[in-house]
Design a protein around this motif. Structure first.
Motif, PDB file in Angstrom:
ATOM      1  N   GLN A   1     -55.397 -56.649 -13.117  1.00 37.43           N
ATOM      2  CA  GLN A   1     -54.106 -57.333 -13.021  1.00 37.43           C
ATOM      3  C   GLN A   1     -53.255 -56.979 -14.236  1.00 37.43           C
ATOM      4  O   GLN A   1     -53.735 -56.975 -15.364  1.00 37.43           O
ATOM      5  N   VAL A   2     -52.003 -56.688 -13.998  1.00 39.17           N
ATOM      6  CA  VAL A   2     -51.061 -56.356 -15.062  1.00 39.17           C
ATOM      7  C   VAL A   2     -49.872 -57.290 -14.968  1.00 39.17           C
ATOM      8  O   VAL A   2     -49.295 -57.466 -13.885  1.00 39.17           O
ATOM      9  N   GLN A   3     -49.510 -57.880 -16.075  1.00 45.33           N
ATOM     10  CA  GLN A   3     -48.295 -58.683 -16.137  1.00 45.33           C
ATOM     11  C   GLN A   3     -47.271 -57.954 -16.994  1.00 45.33           C
ATOM     12  O   GLN A   3     -47.623 -57.409 -18.041  1.00 45.33           O
ATOM     13  N   LEU A   4     -46.033 -57.974 -16.539  1.00 38.68           N
ATOM     14  CA  LEU A   4     -44.965 -57.253 -17.217  1.00 38.68           C
ATOM     15  C   LEU A   4     -43.855 -58.224 -17.589  1.00 38.68           C
ATOM     16  O   LEU A   4     -43.419 -59.027 -16.747  1.00 38.68           O
ATOM     17  N   ILE A   5     -43.399 -58.129 -18.820  1.00 40.50           N
ATOM     18  CA  ILE A   5     -42.328 -59.003 -19.285  1.00 40.50           C
ATOM     19  C   ILE A   5     -41.240 -58.147 -19.908  1.00 40.50           C
ATOM     20  O   ILE A   5     -41.468 -57.483 -20.931  1.00 40.50           O
ATOM     21  N   GLU A   6     -40.057 -58.179 -19.288  1.00 36.38           N
ATOM     22  CA  GLU A   6     -38.923 -57.425 -19.808  1.00 36.38           C
ATOM     23  C   GLU A   6     -38.149 -58.254 -20.817  1.00 36.38           C
ATOM     24  O   GLU A   6     -38.115 -59.491 -20.732  1.00 36.38           O
TER      25      GLU A   6
END
Length: 119
Positions: free
Chosen positions: A1-6
């Motif tokens: 699982q990968v979480q991305l925060i811009e």
């Protein structure tokens, strides 16, 4: 699982610059191709560019020569440097991640960051 925060979005005048960041979770960031997309209300999501895990990159014609992608695998972060911004660059910008080197679809998406370019 990968979480991305811009992050890094905001309001800028035409001709100005912004740098967007996308921070990723997970231990295998270096094996993912990272893409950037943008979307305006009522429009489809538009490809901006990607930087692959092996350094390959590609940009949309609309941003070539103005936008630059880079990645810092140690920080698990990808950057989108946007220069010479135009009003038409106004959009919500999303980063995305996928294991394919040249993805046609992306498995993971961030929530987006708003970029507004004023005239």
């Amino acid at each position: 699982q990968v979480q991305l925060i811009e992050s890094g979005g905001g309001l800028v005048q035409a001709g100005g610059s912004l740098r967007l960041s996308c921070a990723a979770s997970g231990r295998t960031f270096s094996t993912y191709t990272m893409g950037w997309f943008r979307q305006t209300p009522g429009a489809e999501r538009e490809f901006v560019g990607f930087i692959a895990w092996n350094g390959d990159y590609r940009y949309a014609d609309s941003v070539k020569g103005r936008f630059t992608l880079s990645r810092d695998n140690a920080k698990k972060t990808v950057y989108l440097q946007m220069n010479s911004l135009k009003v038409e660059d106004t959009a919500v910008y999303f980063c995305a991640a996928d294991r394919a080197r040249w993805p046609t679809t992306y498995e993971y998406w961030g929530q987006g960051t708003q970029v507004t370019v004023s005239s």
